[in-house]
Each structure stands twice: as C-alpha cells, then as structure tokens.
Design a protein around this motif. Sequence first.
Motif, PDB file in Angstrom:
ATOM      1  N   ASP A 131       2.533  13.123   8.977  1.00 56.17           N
ATOM      2  CA  ASP A 131       2.402  12.288   7.778  1.00 56.17           C
ATOM      3  C   ASP A 131       2.579  10.814   8.128  1.00 56.17           C
ATOM      4  OD1 ASP A 131       2.178  14.686   6.481  1.00 56.17           O
ATOM      5  OD2 ASP A 131       3.782  14.325   5.035  1.00 56.17           O
ATOM      6  N   ALA A 132       3.615  10.525   8.907  1.00 62.88           N
ATOM      7  CA  ALA A 132       3.883   9.130   9.289  1.00 62.88           C
ATOM      8  C   ALA A 132       2.748   8.585  10.151  1.00 62.88           C
ATOM      9  CB  ALA A 132       5.214   9.027  10.025  1.00 62.88           C
ATOM     10  N   ALA A 133       2.189   9.438  11.013  1.00 68.58           N
ATOM     11  CA  ALA A 133       1.084   8.999  11.871  1.00 68.58           C
ATOM     12  C   ALA A 133      -0.144   8.635  11.039  1.00 68.58           C
ATOM     13  CB  ALA A 133       0.737  10.101  12.871  1.00 68.58           C
ATOM     14  N   GLU A 134      -0.448   9.435  10.021  1.00 66.42           N
ATOM     15  CA  GLU A 134      -1.607   9.130   9.181  1.00 66.42           C
ATOM     16  C   GLU A 134      -1.404   7.821   8.424  1.00 66.42           C
ATOM     17  OE1 GLU A 134      -4.627  11.206   5.928  1.00 66.42           O
ATOM     18  OE2 GLU A 134      -2.716  12.183   6.397  1.00 66.42           O
ATOM     19  N   VAL A 135      -0.182   7.583   7.964  1.00 69.15           N
ATOM     20  CA  VAL A 135       0.112   6.328   7.274  1.00 69.15           C
ATOM     21  C   VAL A 135      -0.120   5.141   8.202  1.00 69.15           C
ATOM     22  CG1 VAL A 135       1.958   4.924   6.253  1.00 69.15           C
ATOM     23  CG2 VAL A 135       1.692   7.326   5.587  1.00 69.15           C
ATOM     24  N   ARG A 136       0.337   5.253   9.444  1.00 67.96           N
ATOM     25  CA  ARG A 136       0.125   4.164  10.409  1.00 67.96           C
ATOM     26  C   ARG A 136      -1.360   3.916  10.630  1.00 67.96           C
ATOM     27  NH1 ARG A 136       4.425   6.757  13.110  1.00 67.96           N
ATOM     28  NH2 ARG A 136       2.985   7.753  14.589  1.00 67.96           N
ATOM     29  N   CYS A 137      -2.132   4.974  10.707  1.00 73.36           N
ATOM     30  CA  CYS A 137      -3.575   4.823  10.912  1.00 73.36           C
ATOM     31  C   CYS A 137      -4.241   4.154   9.717  1.00 73.36           C
ATOM     32  CB  CYS A 137      -4.214   6.185  11.165  1.00 73.36           C
ATOM     33  SG  CYS A 137      -3.750   6.951  12.733  1.00 73.36           S
ATOM     34  N   ILE A 138      -3.844   4.538   8.516  1.00 72.86           N
ATOM     35  CA  ILE A 138      -4.396   3.919   7.305  1.00 72.86           C
ATOM     36  C   ILE A 138      -4.085   2.419   7.296  1.00 72.86           C
ATOM     37  CG2 ILE A 138      -4.188   3.809   4.786  1.00 72.86           C
ATOM     38  CD1 ILE A 138      -3.787   6.871   4.852  1.00 72.86           C
ATOM     39  N   LYS A 139      -2.869   2.080   7.661  1.00 71.27           N
ATOM     40  CA  LYS A 139      -2.490   0.662   7.699  1.00 71.27           C
ATOM     41  C   LYS A 139      -3.300  -0.101   8.739  1.00 71.27           C
ATOM     42  CE  LYS A 139       2.351   1.256   6.274  1.00 71.27           C
ATOM     43  NZ  LYS A 139       3.751   1.159   6.736  1.00 71.27           N
ATOM     44  N   GLU A 140      -3.546   0.535   9.882  1.00 66.43           N
ATOM     45  CA  GLU A 140      -4.307  -0.141  10.939  1.00 66.43           C
ATOM     46  C   GLU A 140      -5.741  -0.414  10.497  1.00 66.43           C
ATOM     47  OE1 GLU A 140      -5.682   0.507  15.604  1.00 66.43           O
ATOM     48  OE2 GLU A 140      -3.931   1.576  14.817  1.00 66.43           O
ATOM     49  N   VAL A 141      -6.329   0.531   9.777  1.00 63.16           N
ATOM     50  CA  VAL A 141      -7.718   0.375   9.348  1.00 63.16           C
ATOM     51  C   VAL A 141      -7.834  -0.553   8.142  1.00 63.16           C
ATOM     52  CG1 VAL A 141      -9.725   1.587   8.405  1.00 63.16           C
ATOM     53  CG2 VAL A 141      -8.411   2.605  10.277  1.00 63.16           C
ATOM     54  N   PHE A 142      -6.939  -0.406   7.176  1.00 60.89           N
ATOM     55  CA  PHE A 142      -7.085  -1.105   5.896  1.00 60.89           C
ATOM     56  C   PHE A 142      -6.252  -2.376   5.780  1.00 60.89           C
ATOM     57  CE2 PHE A 142      -8.818   3.003   4.946  1.00 60.89           C
ATOM     58  CZ  PHE A 142      -9.779   2.761   3.985  1.00 60.89           C
ATOM     59  N   GLY A 143      -5.338  -2.598   6.733  1.00 59.42           N
ATOM     60  CA  GLY A 143      -4.536  -3.818   6.677  1.00 59.42           C
ATOM     61  C   GLY A 143      -3.746  -3.914   5.378  1.00 59.42           C
ATOM     62  N   ARG A 144      -3.719  -5.102   4.778  1.00 63.90           N
ATOM     63  CA  ARG A 144      -2.962  -5.295   3.531  1.00 63.90           C
ATOM     64  C   ARG A 144      -3.490  -4.443   2.390  1.00 63.90           C
ATOM     65  NH1 ARG A 144      -2.220 -11.923   3.232  1.00 63.90           N
ATOM     66  NH2 ARG A 144      -0.975 -12.148   5.154  1.00 63.90           N
ATOM     67  N   ARG A 145      -4.773  -4.131   2.455  1.00 67.65           N
ATOM     68  CA  ARG A 145      -5.363  -3.335   1.380  1.00 67.65           C
ATOM     69  C   ARG A 145      -4.784  -1.921   1.323  1.00 67.65           C
ATOM     70  NH1 ARG A 145      -8.828  -2.673  -2.494  1.00 67.65           N
ATOM     71  NH2 ARG A 145     -10.265  -0.895  -2.525  1.00 67.65           N
ATOM     72  N   ALA A 146      -4.192  -1.457   2.411  1.00 63.17           N
ATOM     73  CA  ALA A 146      -3.587  -0.128   2.425  1.00 63.17           C
ATOM     74  C   ALA A 146      -2.539   0.034   1.329  1.00 63.17           C
ATOM     75  CB  ALA A 146      -2.960   0.144   3.787  1.00 63.17           C
ATOM     76  N   TYR A 147      -1.905  -1.067   0.961  1.00 61.17           N
ATOM     77  CA  TYR A 147      -0.815  -0.992  -0.021  1.00 61.17           C
ATOM     78  C   TYR A 147      -1.306  -0.960  -1.467  1.00 61.17           C
ATOM     79  CZ  TYR A 147       2.342  -1.831   3.871  1.00 61.17           C
ATOM     80  OH  TYR A 147       3.038  -1.705   5.052  1.00 61.17           O
ATOM     81  N   VAL A 148      -2.576  -1.184  -1.680  1.00 60.52           N
ATOM     82  CA  VAL A 148      -3.078  -1.180  -3.063  1.00 60.52           C
ATOM     83  C   VAL A 148      -4.055  -0.035  -3.330  1.00 60.52           C
ATOM     84  CG1 VAL A 148      -2.742  -3.660  -3.322  1.00 60.52           C
ATOM     85  CG2 VAL A 148      -4.951  -2.811  -2.526  1.00 60.52           C
ATOM     86  N   ILE A 149      -4.412   0.732  -2.298  1.00 64.45           N
ATOM     87  CA  ILE A 149      -5.295   1.883  -2.487  1.00 64.45           C
ATOM     88  C   ILE A 149      -4.444   3.126  -2.750  1.00 64.45           C
ATOM     89  CG2 ILE A 149      -7.065   3.359  -1.449  1.00 64.45           C
ATOM     90  CD1 ILE A 149      -7.829   1.073   0.344  1.00 64.45           C
ATOM     91  N   PRO A 150      -4.689   3.853  -3.810  1.00 65.93           N
ATOM     92  CA  PRO A 150      -3.960   5.114  -4.024  1.00 65.93           C
ATOM     93  C   PRO A 150      -4.259   6.100  -2.897  1.00 65.93           C
ATOM     94  CG  PRO A 150      -5.140   4.446  -6.013  1.00 65.93           C
ATOM     95  CD  PRO A 150      -5.635   3.573  -4.903  1.00 65.93           C
ATOM     96  N   VAL A 151      -3.215   6.748  -2.419  1.00 64.80           N
ATOM     97  CA  VAL A 151      -3.321   7.754  -1.359  1.00 64.80           C
ATOM     98  C   VAL A 151      -2.553   8.981  -1.835  1.00 64.80           C
ATOM     99  CG1 VAL A 151      -2.792   8.336   1.043  1.00 64.80           C
ATOM    100  CG2 VAL A 151      -3.359   5.966   0.429  1.00 64.80           C
ATOM    101  N   SER A 152      -3.187  10.139  -1.857  1.00 67.05           N
ATOM    102  CA  SER A 152      -2.427  11.331  -2.227  1.00 67.05           C
ATOM    103  C   SER A 152      -2.847  12.517  -1.385  1.00 67.05           C
ATOM    104  CB  SER A 152      -2.567  11.655  -3.714  1.00 67.05           C
ATOM    105  OG  SER A 152      -3.833  12.185  -4.030  1.00 67.05           O
ATOM    106  N   SER A 153      -1.961  13.510  -1.313  1.00 67.02           N
ATOM    107  CA  SER A 153      -2.238  14.754  -0.602  1.00 67.02           C
ATOM    108  C   SER A 153      -2.082  15.910  -1.576  1.00 67.02           C
ATOM    109  CB  SER A 153      -1.268  14.934   0.566  1.00 67.02           C
ATOM    110  OG  SER A 153      -1.351  16.256   1.084  1.00 67.02           O
ATOM    111  N   ILE A 154      -3.040  16.841  -1.551  1.00 67.61           N
ATOM    112  CA  ILE A 154      -2.963  18.002  -2.436  1.00 67.61           C
ATOM    113  C   ILE A 154      -2.159  19.145  -1.808  1.00 67.61           C
ATOM    114  CG2 ILE A 154      -5.143  17.429  -3.555  1.00 67.61           C
ATOM    115  CD1 ILE A 154      -6.433  19.733  -1.972  1.00 67.61           C
TER     116      ILE A 154
END
Length: 417
Positions: free
Chosen positions: A310-333
């Motif tokens: 889970d933590a690894a995926e979050v790091r990857c999202i931050k690397e790709v999306f930069g600051r925008r990562a914090y404003v895009i909804p992210v959820s897991s089913i």
Amino acid sequence: MKRNRVVVTGMGVLAPNGIGLDAFWDSLLAARSGIGPITFFDATGMRSRIAGEVKDFKPLDHIEPQLKPNRMARHTQLAYSAALMAIRDAGLEISESDLPSPTPVVVGVSTSAMDIIEHSISEFERRGLAGISPTAVGALTPQAAANAIADRIGTNAHATTVSSACPSGLDAVAVAAKQIQSGEAELAIAGGADAPITKHTFAAFTATGLSSCRNGEPQKASRPFDLHRDSGVISEGAGMFVLENLQRAQGRGARIYLELSGYARQRDHPADVPGSGLVDTMKLALANAALNINDVDYISAYGPGHPILDAAEVRCIKEVFGRRAYVIPVSSIKGVTGNPLAAGGPLQLAASGLSFRDQTIAPTANYEFADPDCDLDFVPRYPRKQKLNCILINVRGLGGSTTSLVVQRVCNHNGMA
C-alpha cells in the motif's frame, strides 16, 4: 494507423460481496465487507482463518446441467457464469448474428484449478490409481475456463488464457481490446477469475504473510491504506466483460459503460522495490491514451491492505502526479472484496463502469486510522458524488508484474456512460 475505439457494453460479476452488478455495487457503496470465516475447509489451527468466499453460488443456477458443472474447477464455474451474465447484460444472445466470427475469448487466471489439483492428489493418496478421475486433466488445465466459454459460444469463438499473477484479468481485457483496436475482431469476451481458497494453497499464501490474521473481526480485516493493516485477505471471484468496437456498439444502441483508452504493463525495477513498476505503467497508460495527469478524476488503486505494498503504491502515485496526487480521490475496493488475484483488476474495472454510470466513487472500507506513509485522499467511510470522466486503474502482482489501465466515460445515444 488509426485504431478502433473499444468500449465495454456488458459486465458480469461474482464476488465475495455479491453476485451480480446490483449486489456488488450496493455492497461497495455501503462499505459492507464480504470477508468472513473460511467454510470451504476446516481451517482450525491455521494462523489465518478468514477469506472472501463467493456466497450462495450454486453452479446449476448459472451453468447448463448438460455441461456437468460439478466436473469443472471452481474458477471455471465462476468465469463461465460471469461471462454469461456479461453477455446478457450487453443485451446479446449467443448467436452468429450477435456474436460475430471471430469472437475472441480471453481469460486471465493466476492460480489455475487448485481445487481439482488438491482433490486429485488427496484421492490418489487415499485410493491409488482408482482415485484419479478421467476428467481431471481437462478440468485442471489453465485453458479450461476460456475453453468452456468458447465452447458455449460455438465455432465463432477462439480461446486464449493469460497468466501474469494478479494483473492477469486486466491484462486479458487488454489483449482482447487490442484485437478490436486492430480490426481483427468487432467483439470479444474477456476478464479474469480465480478460486484459491483451498487448504494447501491458502496455507501457502498465509506462510508468505499475504493473508490477514485478524480472525476475530473478519469484516474489518482488509484495511487498505489504514495504519493498522496487517496484510490483505485472500478471496475468490470473477469479472467478465463484453468488449465492442465503439461504432458497432453505437449502431445497435448498446449501453456503454466505459471506453478502454490506454494500457501499459511493466515489471518492478529494481526488482527489490515492490510496486516500483507502477510508475512506468501509469505514465505509459496515460501517454497511450493521449492524456496527462490533469485529466485523471479518480484512481482505482490496487491497495490490497498490505503494509509494504500500500505504501509503495502511494509513493508511486506521488512520483507520477506530484502535488496533484493530494487532490485526486484514491480508493481501494479490497476492503470489501478482499484480493481475488486475477479477478481483482476486473472487479475494479466493473466498479469503474458503475462509478461512471452513477458519477459516484466507492469508499475505501475500513480506512479508519491515518498512516503517515499513506496520506492521500482515500475516500473514507462514505461514497462520494463527483464528476468522473477519466479513471486510472492500478494492479500489481506476485513476482513484480504491474499493470495500469485508463478508462473514460462515453456518452451513448441514451445519454448514459
């Protein structure tokens, strides 16, 4: 070279949280988990005794008696049932006019027929050669699920199996979509299924630390991105889809759930950094869709509830999306479904289609305590109404396989997505 546009017009789902789209979606929106104590075998003495079983599934309710479903492996039963659901949901019949030649059938599997394999070994040890069923070989081949569906469709169909660990189901959808994009086919049936809840297979997952030991409260066990997650929960299921050329779908007035816009797969690199391949797959999937990070409205995360992944995926999202990562909804089913391996990506794809339809994001179930390493907007507790035109789906599997898929909303003749 111009590619044909590929859309999803039919969806079939069998999951621990519900059989059929309505039950599945209602459970996701209510964050009502499908995880419970194992009933398929006696789990007494095992460290993990909980799993996501598809409840109230009676094969003869979904599979024609003449096909002898009791001889099929469970994952084949699930895949076949989901495929027929998807065909009906698409408003199609199994006929030459509705399912043209060729009709590719592509099924992703991760673990194959573990129930048949384990039963055969047990019967051999108990009864010797007399205990081996003559139908076992055909039932346990990885190709059995795709073959069963293709056989039902008839001579117009050809069968393919994809096995790339947890991404298998989503990879199968991409393989089928490519055939439509290239003009090789107008319509395809694709998705994934797995049924790994057998005693020895489950014990192996537990030994590797991939099954939660929160036995006292199974519905709270799968906790994607939550501070107190201890691991994911192994489950089973199937998600199958009807894919069509957009022009064909519009020509027959079909309901369109979504368009498959961009896809990429990669392996973790370096190999000892779990999930690292997602950086490339997210970038490449967006590039293949001719989109950028500002176009993404929501990320359907892999999020299995594992402390490291889970933590690894979050790091990857931050690397790709930069600051925008914090404003895009992210959820897991997976707080609701558990991790059904090859069926995981297809269940995310089905949820994305329903999200477009209702313009609603399903919450991350059991997300209660914030983890400093997982600090994005995980849509906790309640569903969220939001304008959704583009969703990014992530999946990661054992061995380091990663896949990302970009899907978009399409307005059809009925004004529905």
